[in-house]
Design a protein around this motif. Structure first.
Motif, short mmCIF file in Angstrom:
data_model
loop_
_atom_site.label_atom_id
_atom_site.label_comp_id
_atom_site.label_asym_id
_atom_site.label_seq_id
_atom_site.Cartn_x
_atom_site.Cartn_y
_atom_site.Cartn_z
N ALA A 182 6.51 7.99 -15.20
CA ALA A 182 5.33 8.27 -16.02
C ALA A 182 4.28 9.05 -15.23
CB ALA A 182 4.75 6.97 -16.55
N ILE A 183 4.15 8.75 -13.94
CA ILE A 183 3.21 9.51 -13.10
C ILE A 183 3.68 10.95 -12.96
CG2 ILE A 183 2.27 9.73 -10.77
CD1 ILE A 183 2.30 6.68 -10.58
N SER A 184 4.98 11.14 -12.74
CA SER A 184 5.53 12.49 -12.61
C SER A 184 5.29 13.31 -13.88
CB SER A 184 7.03 12.42 -12.31
OG SER A 184 7.28 11.84 -11.05
N LYS A 185 5.39 12.64 -15.04
CA LYS A 185 5.18 13.33 -16.32
C LYS A 185 3.71 13.50 -16.66
CE LYS A 185 7.79 10.52 -18.70
NZ LYS A 185 8.53 9.91 -19.83
N GLY A 186 2.84 12.78 -15.98
CA GLY A 186 1.41 12.92 -16.22
C GLY A 186 0.86 11.98 -17.27
N THR A 187 1.67 11.07 -17.79
CA THR A 187 1.15 10.12 -18.78
C THR A 187 0.33 9.02 -18.12
OG1 THR A 187 3.26 8.96 -18.73
CG2 THR A 187 2.95 10.55 -20.49
N ILE A 188 0.57 8.77 -16.84
CA ILE A 188 -0.26 7.90 -16.01
C ILE A 188 -0.71 8.71 -14.81
CG2 ILE A 188 -0.27 5.83 -14.54
CD1 ILE A 188 1.68 4.57 -16.56
N GLN A 189 -1.98 8.60 -14.46
CA GLN A 189 -2.54 9.50 -13.45
C GLN A 189 -2.15 9.11 -12.03
OE1 GLN A 189 -4.17 12.32 -14.63
NE2 GLN A 189 -3.30 11.39 -16.46
N PHE A 190 -2.28 7.83 -11.70
CA PHE A 190 -1.95 7.40 -10.34
C PHE A 190 -1.82 5.88 -10.30
CE2 PHE A 190 -6.59 7.54 -10.54
CZ PHE A 190 -6.97 6.34 -9.99
N ALA A 191 -1.23 5.41 -9.20
CA ALA A 191 -1.07 3.96 -8.97
C ALA A 191 -1.45 3.64 -7.54
CB ALA A 191 0.37 3.54 -9.23
N VAL A 192 -1.91 2.40 -7.35
CA VAL A 192 -2.18 1.88 -6.01
C VAL A 192 -1.01 0.98 -5.64
CG1 VAL A 192 -3.76 0.57 -4.56
CG2 VAL A 192 -4.66 1.96 -6.42
N ASP A 193 -0.29 1.34 -4.59
CA ASP A 193 0.95 0.65 -4.23
C ASP A 193 0.72 -0.30 -3.06
OD1 ASP A 193 3.64 -0.05 -3.95
OD2 ASP A 193 4.07 1.69 -2.67
N GLN A 194 1.21 -1.55 -3.19
CA GLN A 194 1.09 -2.52 -2.10
C GLN A 194 2.43 -2.88 -1.47
OE1 GLN A 194 0.19 -6.65 -3.20
NE2 GLN A 194 0.31 -6.06 -5.36
N GLN A 195 3.51 -2.21 -1.89
CA GLN A 195 4.85 -2.40 -1.33
C GLN A 195 5.35 -3.84 -1.44
OE1 GLN A 195 5.90 0.55 1.98
NE2 GLN A 195 3.87 -0.16 2.59
N PRO A 196 5.64 -4.31 -2.64
CA PRO A 196 6.08 -5.69 -2.83
C PRO A 196 7.41 -6.03 -2.15
CG PRO A 196 6.30 -4.41 -4.86
CD PRO A 196 5.49 -3.59 -3.92
N TYR A 197 8.33 -5.06 -2.07
CA TYR A 197 9.59 -5.31 -1.37
C TYR A 197 9.31 -5.72 0.08
CZ TYR A 197 14.31 -4.38 0.51
OH TYR A 197 15.53 -4.48 1.13
#
Length: 339
Positions: free
Chosen positions: A273-288
């Protein structure tokens, strides 16, 4: 990768201080659903499996039904367990009292270590004390950055949620946002509250908090839709988990709104969705990474006497931004369930 202890800082780049982090190349086990029942990882031999006595470790989270974020945490934990000759018992319940009962069950089973989330730390204080009194080492992950030391946990793996929220608020300023709604999907979760509070602290525009029932996605959708229809000045919807961001996309469409969407946390659908532009950005905390390091730390402590952060500092796994500029490079790992 920086392997030295750091004080809690306002840096945005992730910090990983555990000496065994290079072992992340080990193959992981398949992840499963969360739910309330306890399940054990496979006992089969894995490549590079530790030649140390078998251990039993309980991973106990506040995962709610349908929250796929925890599948990524669990996958990392299972990878560490497979490498370390650990029988991993996973259980979860979003109700704080029930989660505490799961910790008591682990104590009664005389596990060799416990990894726990502290979304509602007050409810965990007594049972964590019982675990430590029984000589069971307890580490924290994901939720509880502000409380783990006071509760007597040995280590913590996650992000500073206030710093993450402040970073998002500054990003909204750079995006030209004027009014944002912060969607909280679990009331009483201290980490979610810290994210919204941090955003409010640095965001120059107006902010409102919207509470939704995160276990009922149709209700989440209708609540966000109603809010956007009621307040057309909202130009950014900020969600606190990937599934809620994807639902917010539908809400924006249903409301006929021009609001953009940002979120905390990732999954493979969100990177697309970010690549397509429907969501602008995310904050990642690396859950793995959180799941992996939490379980691996218990093996390191039992077999080597190692622990990260000197018992004083957390091991930070985030925050970091994922946007259109780097979403494709992150997507190949998200597809594997490791980001």
């Amino acid at each position: 990768m920086d392997r030295t202890p750091h004080p809690r800082s306002r840096r945005i780049a992730p910090l990983v201080a555990l000496a065994a982090a290079s072992a992340l190349l080990a193959a992981g086990c398949s992840s499963g659903s969360g739910g309330k029942k306890a399940e054990e990882s496979a006992d089969g031999a894995a490549a590079g499996k530790a030649n140390t006595p078998a251990m039993k470790v309980a991973l106990i989270t506040h995962q709610g039904p349908g929250d796929t974020f925890w599948d990524i945490v669990r996958k990392g934990a299972e990878a560490a367990a497979a490498k370390d000759n650990i029988k991993l018992v996973y259980s979860a319940d979003p109700n704080a009292g029930s989660q505490a009962n799961l910790v008591q069950n682990a104590i009664d089973q005389k596990v060799d270590g416990i990894a726990i989330t502290l979304a509602k730390p007050g409810a965990m204080k007594s049972v964590v004390g019982k675990a430590t009194s029984a000589g069971i080492p307890v580490v924290g992950l994901n939720s509880g950055d502000s409380d783990w030391k006071q509760l007597g946990l040995m280590e913590f793996f996650g992000q500073d949620e206030t710093v993450a929220g402040e970073a998002l608020g500054k990003r909204l300023n750079s995006e030209g946002a004027k009014k944002a709604v912060c969607v909280v999907h679990e009331q009483g979760n201290v980490g979610l509250t810290q994210r919204c509070d941090g955003m409010k602290k640095t965001f120059d525009g107006k902010t409102e908090t919207l509470y939704v029932n995160g276990t009922d996605m149709p209700s989440v959708k209708s609540t966000i839709t109603a809010k956007l229809k009621q307040d057309t000045a909202i130009d950014y919807v900020v969600t606190l988990g990937a599934p809620y961001a994807l639902t917010a996309v539908q809400s924006v469409g249903d409301a006929g709104s021009k609001a953009k969407i940002a979120t905390f946390d990732l999954n493979k659908e969100l990177t697309g969705a970010i690549s397509k532009g429907t969501i602008q950005f995310a904050v990642d905390q690396q859950p793995y990474l959180q799941g992996y390091l939490a379980v691996d730390s218990l093996w390191l402590y039992k077999n080597n006497g190692n622990y990260s952060g000197g018992g004083e500092q957390p091991t930070l796994t985030g925050p970091a931004f994922v946007d259109k500029n780097n979403a494709d490079s992150v997507a190949r790992f998200a597809t594997k369930g490791t980001r």
